[in-house]
Write a protein that holds these residues in place. Structure first.
Motif, PDB file in Angstrom:
ATOM      1  N   TYR A 120       0.791  -1.059   0.035  1.00  0.00           N
ATOM      2  CA  TYR A 120      -0.053   0.175  -0.032  1.00  0.00           C
ATOM      3  C   TYR A 120       0.360   1.465   0.036  1.00  0.00           C
ATOM      4  O   TYR A 120       0.268   2.449  -0.698  1.00  0.00           O
ATOM      5  N   LEU A 121       1.717   1.335   0.711  1.00  0.00           N
ATOM      6  CA  LEU A 121       3.084   2.053   0.698  1.00  0.00           C
ATOM      7  C   LEU A 121       3.611   2.223  -0.653  1.00  0.00           C
ATOM      8  O   LEU A 121       3.716   3.770  -1.232  1.00  0.00           O
ATOM      9  N   SER A 161      -3.848   3.039   7.263  1.00  0.00           N
ATOM     10  CA  SER A 161      -4.620   1.648   7.930  1.00  0.00           C
ATOM     11  C   SER A 161      -2.543   1.251   8.748  1.00  0.00           C
ATOM     12  O   SER A 161      -2.340   1.124   9.114  1.00  0.00           O
ATOM     13  N   ALA A 162      -2.398   1.313   7.373  1.00  0.00           N
ATOM     14  CA  ALA A 162      -0.677   0.459   6.688  1.00  0.00           C
ATOM     15  C   ALA A 162       0.431   1.109   7.698  1.00  0.00           C
ATOM     16  O   ALA A 162       0.981   1.057   8.628  1.00  0.00           O
ATOM     17  N   LEU A 163       0.212   3.354   8.014  1.00  0.00           N
ATOM     18  CA  LEU A 163       1.168   3.834   8.707  1.00  0.00           C
ATOM     19  C   LEU A 163       0.546   3.675   9.941  1.00  0.00           C
ATOM     20  O   LEU A 163       1.401   4.366  10.853  1.00  0.00           O
ATOM     21  N   ASP A 164      -0.259   3.309  10.618  1.00  0.00           N
ATOM     22  CA  ASP A 164      -1.056   3.321  11.708  1.00  0.00           C
ATOM     23  C   ASP A 164       0.465   1.632  12.346  1.00  0.00           C
ATOM     24  O   ASP A 164       0.555   1.255  13.228  1.00  0.00           O
ATOM     25  N   LYS A 165       0.136   1.055  11.121  1.00  0.00           N
ATOM     26  CA  LYS A 165       1.066  -0.334  12.057  1.00  0.00           C
ATOM     27  C   LYS A 165       1.683  -0.721  11.729  1.00  0.00           C
ATOM     28  O   LYS A 165       2.454  -0.665  12.902  1.00  0.00           O
ATOM     29  N   THR A 174       3.292  10.673  15.485  1.00  0.00           N
ATOM     30  CA  THR A 174       3.264  12.255  15.443  1.00  0.00           C
ATOM     31  C   THR A 174       3.434  12.885  14.086  1.00  0.00           C
ATOM     32  O   THR A 174       2.481  13.659  12.956  1.00  0.00           O
ATOM     33  N   GLU A 175       4.390  12.251  12.715  1.00  0.00           N
ATOM     34  CA  GLU A 175       4.683  12.462  11.643  1.00  0.00           C
ATOM     35  C   GLU A 175       3.309  11.943  11.155  1.00  0.00           C
ATOM     36  O   GLU A 175       2.994  12.421   9.808  1.00  0.00           O
ATOM     37  N   VAL A 176       3.063  10.759  10.900  1.00  0.00           N
ATOM     38  CA  VAL A 176       1.806   9.688  10.174  1.00  0.00           C
ATOM     39  C   VAL A 176       0.927  11.113  10.411  1.00  0.00           C
ATOM     40  O   VAL A 176      -0.024  10.902   9.883  1.00  0.00           O
ATOM     41  N   ASP A 177       0.101  11.495  11.731  1.00  0.00           N
ATOM     42  CA  ASP A 177      -1.297  12.884  12.074  1.00  0.00           C
ATOM     43  C   ASP A 177      -0.549  14.071  10.714  1.00  0.00           C
ATOM     44  O   ASP A 177      -1.650  14.294  10.209  1.00  0.00           O
ATOM     45  N   THR A 178       0.562  14.275  10.391  1.00  0.00           N
ATOM     46  CA  THR A 178       1.281  16.073   9.932  1.00  0.00           C
ATOM     47  C   THR A 178       0.485  14.715   8.309  1.00  0.00           C
ATOM     48  O   THR A 178      -0.325  15.404   7.395  1.00  0.00           O
TER      49      THR A 178
END
Length: 225
Positions: A120-121, A161-165, A174-178
């Motif tokens: 996905y990424l 979802s992939a970033l969270d895992k 924090t960078e995922v939220d940004t």
């Protein structure tokens, strides 16, 4: 006073002896004793000076020795403390290196197990590349066809979802939220056909995602970065 008397003794004694040459043996003995007393009196200051000099020399030597011993002991004590602190620092550093290495190994196991999430990424990298080229050409219609109409599209949900895992540390999360916020802003700007806002949002999205890949350790596993 004794010194002055002793200095005049040599001139005084001969006359005393000459006047007493015809005197009795008892008087002669008395004269000898007088000479001895005069000589001892004259020598006393010299003896006292020698004793005082010796005492001063011994006192100075003892002081110097005490200073040397104390200084040597202090240096040894400081060096020992420095060695202990350095050893503690080395142990803490070594322990930190071990923990970091353990975390990286554990993270690598997680990354290797999430092959679908990595796919996905990887798809995200391709999409961002196409969107960037389209925005550079001011062609927002192409960018819109790649991104989709909203942040709720399926591919965006899969990427989030992939970033969270794959995020474990606070910095990564924090960078995922940004990134998620920037991506939503990018999709919205492209949909509104706002070229300037799209450029700003794209740069923010690409920068935050690139930073996340460095923090997470995926920077070398994803192609096109």
């Amino acid at each position: 006073m004794a010194t002055i008397f002793f200095s005049n003794a040599k001139t005084f004694l001969p006359s005393l002896a000459s006047t007493s040459s015809s005197s009795s043996p008892l008087a002669q003995i008395q004269n000898v004793k007088t000479q001895q007393i005069v000589c001892r009196a004259g020598n006393e200051p010299s003896s006292i000076n020698v004793i005082l000099n010796k005492r001063s020399f011994i006192s100075l030597n003892l002081t110097a020795a005490a200073t040397l011993v104390f200084g040597t002991y202090k240096r040894s004590f400081d060096e020992a403390n420095a060695a202990i602190l350095e050893a503690e620092d080395d142990e803490e550093l070594l322990e930190k290196v071990k923990k970091d290495r353990k975390k990286r190994l554990e993270k690598q196991v997680v990354i290797n197990s999430l092959t679908k999430e990595k796919a996905y990424l990887q798809d995200l990298v391709y999409k961002l590349s196409k969107v960037g080229q389209a925005i550079e050409k001011n062609d927002l219609s192409v960018a819109s066809s790649v991104l989709g109409p909203s942040k709720d599209t399926e591919w965006v949900q899969k990427v989030n979802s992939a970033l969270d895992k794959l995020s474990s540390s606070t910095e990564e999360k924090t960078e995922v939220d940004t990134f998620s916020s920037s991506l939503a802003s990018l999709i919205s700007s492209v949909s509104r056909n706002d070229i300037e806002a799209s450029k700003v949002a794209f740069v923010a999205s690409a920068s935050s995602f690139e930073k996340w890949t460095t923090l997470s350790g995926l920077v070398e596993q994803l192609k096109g970065l």
